[in-house]
Motif scaffolding. Structure first.
Motif, PDB file in Angstrom:
ATOM      1  N   ILE A 168       0.836  -1.205   0.000  1.00 53.03           N
ATOM      2  CA  ILE A 168       0.000   0.000   0.000  1.00 53.03           C
ATOM      3  C   ILE A 168       0.872   1.257   0.000  1.00 53.03           C
ATOM      4  CG2 ILE A 168      -1.929   1.200   1.105  1.00 53.03           C
ATOM      5  CD1 ILE A 168      -2.601  -1.445   2.550  1.00 53.03           C
ATOM      6  N   VAL A 219       1.425   6.818  -6.792  1.00 56.80           N
ATOM      7  CA  VAL A 219       0.305   7.667  -7.209  1.00 56.80           C
ATOM      8  C   VAL A 219       0.614   9.143  -6.909  1.00 56.80           C
ATOM      9  CG1 VAL A 219      -2.129   8.228  -6.843  1.00 56.80           C
ATOM     10  CG2 VAL A 219      -1.435   5.848  -7.017  1.00 56.80           C
ATOM     11  N   LEU A 240     -11.542  14.768  -5.684  1.00 56.72           N
ATOM     12  CA  LEU A 240     -12.114  13.525  -6.217  1.00 56.72           C
ATOM     13  C   LEU A 240     -11.655  12.329  -5.392  1.00 56.72           C
ATOM     14  CD1 LEU A 240     -13.740  12.017  -8.377  1.00 56.72           C
ATOM     15  CD2 LEU A 240     -11.679  11.943  -9.792  1.00 56.72           C
ATOM     16  N   ALA A 241     -10.395  12.368  -4.946  1.00 58.60           N
ATOM     17  CA  ALA A 241      -9.862  11.257  -4.140  1.00 58.60           C
ATOM     18  C   ALA A 241     -10.583  11.151  -2.798  1.00 58.60           C
ATOM     19  CB  ALA A 241      -8.359  11.435  -3.921  1.00 58.60           C
ATOM     20  N   ILE A 242     -10.787  12.283  -2.138  1.00 57.74           N
ATOM     21  CA  ILE A 242     -11.480  12.251  -0.842  1.00 57.74           C
ATOM     22  C   ILE A 242     -12.899  11.714  -1.048  1.00 57.74           C
ATOM     23  CG2 ILE A 242     -12.387  13.651   1.076  1.00 57.74           C
ATOM     24  CD1 ILE A 242     -10.033  15.558   0.707  1.00 57.74           C
ATOM     25  N   THR A 268     -14.079   9.826  -3.545  1.00 62.44           N
ATOM     26  CA  THR A 268     -14.049   8.413  -3.931  1.00 62.44           C
ATOM     27  C   THR A 268     -13.799   7.524  -2.709  1.00 62.44           C
ATOM     28  OG1 THR A 268     -13.138   9.025  -6.081  1.00 62.44           O
ATOM     29  CG2 THR A 268     -12.907   6.723  -5.435  1.00 62.44           C
ATOM     30  N   GLY A 269     -12.796   7.908  -1.906  1.00 65.59           N
ATOM     31  CA  GLY A 269     -12.470   7.128  -0.710  1.00 65.59           C
ATOM     32  C   GLY A 269     -13.651   7.053   0.239  1.00 65.59           C
ATOM     33  N   LEU A 291     -16.578   4.835  -1.227  1.00 60.43           N
ATOM     34  CA  LEU A 291     -16.222   3.415  -1.173  1.00 60.43           C
ATOM     35  C   LEU A 291     -16.233   2.896   0.258  1.00 60.43           C
ATOM     36  CD1 LEU A 291     -13.249   3.194  -3.727  1.00 60.43           C
ATOM     37  CD2 LEU A 291     -15.547   2.247  -4.001  1.00 60.43           C
ATOM     38  N   MET A 292     -15.666   3.687   1.183  1.00 59.16           N
ATOM     39  CA  MET A 292     -15.572   3.213   2.564  1.00 59.16           C
ATOM     40  C   MET A 292     -16.946   3.109   3.225  1.00 59.16           C
ATOM     41  SD  MET A 292     -13.588   4.770   5.863  1.00 59.16           S
ATOM     42  CE  MET A 292     -14.968   5.802   6.319  1.00 59.16           C
ATOM     43  N   LEU A 301      -9.231   9.214  -8.908  1.00 59.98           N
ATOM     44  CA  LEU A 301      -9.823   7.890  -8.687  1.00 59.98           C
ATOM     45  C   LEU A 301      -8.779   6.940  -8.078  1.00 59.98           C
ATOM     46  CD1 LEU A 301     -12.727   7.113  -9.358  1.00 59.98           C
ATOM     47  CD2 LEU A 301     -11.889   5.999 -11.427  1.00 59.98           C
ATOM     48  N   LEU A 302      -7.584   6.930  -8.665  1.00 62.76           N
ATOM     49  CA  LEU A 302      -6.512   6.063  -8.158  1.00 62.76           C
ATOM     50  C   LEU A 302      -6.145   6.404  -6.716  1.00 62.76           C
ATOM     51  CD1 LEU A 302      -4.012   5.791 -11.158  1.00 62.76           C
ATOM     52  CD2 LEU A 302      -5.263   3.926 -10.072  1.00 62.76           C
ATOM     53  N   LEU A 303      -5.995   7.710  -6.445  1.00 59.01           N
ATOM     54  CA  LEU A 303      -5.622   8.143  -5.095  1.00 59.01           C
ATOM     55  C   LEU A 303      -6.709   7.755  -4.092  1.00 59.01           C
ATOM     56  CD1 LEU A 303      -3.440   9.697  -3.473  1.00 59.01           C
ATOM     57  CD2 LEU A 303      -4.751  11.788  -3.887  1.00 59.01           C
ATOM     58  N   GLY A 304      -7.968   7.945  -4.498  1.00 56.76           N
ATOM     59  CA  GLY A 304      -9.078   7.582  -3.623  1.00 56.76           C
ATOM     60  C   GLY A 304      -9.108   6.089  -3.339  1.00 56.76           C
ATOM     61  N   VAL A 305      -8.812   5.292  -4.362  1.00 55.08           N
ATOM     62  CA  VAL A 305      -8.802   3.836  -4.174  1.00 55.08           C
ATOM     63  C   VAL A 305      -7.685   3.427  -3.209  1.00 55.08           C
ATOM     64  CG1 VAL A 305      -8.337   1.643  -5.358  1.00 55.08           C
ATOM     65  CG2 VAL A 305      -9.955   3.265  -6.342  1.00 55.08           C
ATOM     66  N   VAL A 306      -6.521   4.079  -3.306  1.00 56.51           N
ATOM     67  CA  VAL A 306      -5.424   3.763  -2.386  1.00 56.51           C
ATOM     68  C   VAL A 306      -5.836   4.076  -0.947  1.00 56.51           C
ATOM     69  CG1 VAL A 306      -3.084   4.399  -1.668  1.00 56.51           C
ATOM     70  CG2 VAL A 306      -3.580   4.048  -4.085  1.00 56.51           C
ATOM     71  N   PHE A 307      -6.455   5.246  -0.728  1.00 56.03           N
ATOM     72  CA  PHE A 307      -6.905   5.598   0.621  1.00 56.03           C
ATOM     73  C   PHE A 307      -7.957   4.605   1.121  1.00 56.03           C
ATOM     74  CE2 PHE A 307      -4.595   9.504   0.211  1.00 56.03           C
ATOM     75  CZ  PHE A 307      -4.337   9.877   1.523  1.00 56.03           C
ATOM     76  N   PHE A 308      -8.833   4.196   0.216  1.00 57.51           N
ATOM     77  CA  PHE A 308      -9.857   3.210   0.583  1.00 57.51           C
ATOM     78  C   PHE A 308      -9.231   1.871   0.939  1.00 57.51           C
ATOM     79  CE2 PHE A 308     -12.432  -0.366  -1.112  1.00 57.51           C
ATOM     80  CZ  PHE A 308     -13.368  -0.414  -0.086  1.00 57.51           C
ATOM     81  N   LEU A 309      -8.300   1.391   0.104  1.00 55.44           N
ATOM     82  CA  LEU A 309      -7.660   0.094   0.366  1.00 55.44           C
ATOM     83  C   LEU A 309      -6.947   0.089   1.708  1.00 55.44           C
ATOM     84  CD1 LEU A 309      -6.203  -0.975  -3.108  1.00 55.44           C
ATOM     85  CD2 LEU A 309      -8.120  -1.992  -1.851  1.00 55.44           C
TER      86      LEU A 309
END
Lengths: 196, 183
Positions: free
Chosen positions: A10, A17, A46-48, A50-51, A54-55, B10-18
């Protein structure tokens, strides 16, 4: 041992990334914070979002362990520390994570950032008792709280709103902001892509 | 070479989620304290000591929360510390795979050059001072851009929002004053 393997996988993915989105490049940071090119800001929003989606979505479906959440305490020092970090972030063009990644990618100034960072962290270790005595590390508004109340998280909610649902709504909000945010707020013309 | 924000975000968000799915939310700045502790303990082995209940330290910050940090200093091969080392490996390989950072950029970022000319040592001094302020602030706040802003806001934690408000309140005016030319 398996936790070390997860750290390697990770961590490496995160570092790669950060490198690819331009977060380790002080030119992108400088332009984002000067509001002349918000491309990286859109990436972060977008990352915040998306995370978050998903969470919390995963939690509602029972696929994500709620116990993995880790909420930090709210206290006055969080705001003061944020003010300091923001000033240093603008000055250097690096934050802790992007600084170490930039140094690894060969940027010389990032090594100086890390050296300064180690000294700054040491300075905090020495001055910590004074902050503790000042009361500015005491919890405010409930301390470790989420905006809504997340079922089974063990953290209190600032409000009684269902926390996981609120998380999805806010996450969607971050994604919408990422889309509507203009590429540039200050200055004129097409937002220019920073040099590599 | 920089990813479009839709792909990158999207990639960064997936990493934080994982990270949350498999282990715990991402954080970085604590590891500066851990490395300081490791260096300090090498210079003075009295800094971190073992007791019957676990590890503690003569430094109040390392000793807080039941010696959580003292324990990490004594056992650096832990998840969070290895995570930051892995970040460096990942960034190094990613940069290498895209042809590396140019020689000029490695010496001096373009935005600095555009505003202050060919003054590398001035830049390094500013980066050093910036690093000091960033880590002092991050430890006072209890987290940085990763732990508070990204992981925190993603979890709808109140502290994440307080932190982000503070960080942008200074970052934007300071950057607008210092870097008028876009580079």
């Amino acid at each position: 041992m398996s936790s070390i393997i997860l750290a390697l996988v990770i961590g490496a993915a995160f570092g790669a990334v950060l490198d690819r989105i331009g977060a380790t490049n002080p030119n992108w940071i400088g332009r984002m914070l000067s509001l002349t090119n918000l491309h990286l800001m859109k990436t972060i929003l977008l990352a915040i979002g998306t995370g978050s989606v998903l969470m919390f979505g995963g939690q509602m479906l029972g696929l994500v362990e709620v116990g993995h959440m880790s909420v930090k305490a709210a206290y006055v020092g969080v705001f003061i520390g944020g003010l300091l970090l923001g000033a240093g972030w603008a000055l250097a063009g690096y934050c802790p994570g992007t600084g170490v990644c930039a140094a690894a990618s060969g940027r010389k100034d990032a090594w100086f950032f890390i050296a300064g960072g180690l000294l700054g962290a040491a300075a905090y270790m020495v001055t910590y008792p004074a902050w503790l005595a000042s009361g500015m590390l005491d919890d405010i508004l409930g301390g470790k709280v989420t905006l809504g109340t997340v079922p089974g998280s063990g953290f209190d909610g600032l409000s009684a709103i269902q926390g996981d649902l609120l998380g999805i709504v806010l996450g969607a909000g971050f994604i919408v902001i990422a889309f509507v945010l203009p590429e540039r707020i200050v200055g004129q013309g097409e937002a220019v892509a920073p040099a590599e | 070479m920089t990813l479009n924000w839709k792909t990158g975000g999207l990639l960064l968000g997936v990493v934080f989620f994982l990270a949350v799915l498999l282990v715990k939310p991402i954080g970085v700045s604590t590891q500066f304290v851990i490395l300081d502790g490791i260096i300090g303990n090498a210079a003075n082995s009295e800094l971190v000591t073992q007791t019957e209940e676990g590890w503690t330290s003569s430094n109040a910050y390392l000793a807080k929360s039941g010696g959580k940090y003292a324990n990490s200093v004594a056992n650096p091969l832990n998840y969070s510390f290895v995570f930051v080392i892995a970040m460096m490996i990942g960034a190094f390989l990613s940069a290498l795979a895209r042809g590396g950072v140019s020689r000029d950029e490695r010496k001096l970022p373009a935005i600095w050059y555009a505003n202050y000319g060919d003054t590398p040592w001035k830049r390094y001094a500013v980066a050093f001072v910036g690093g000091f302020i960033v880590l002092y602030g991050a430890r006072l706040a209890g987290g940085c851009t990763s732990g508070h802003m990204m992981s925190g806001m993603m979890q709808t934690s109140l502290s994440g929002y307080i932190f982000a408000l503070g960080a942008f309140a200074t970052a934007i005016p300071v950057s607008m004053m210092l870097y008028r030319k876009e580079g």
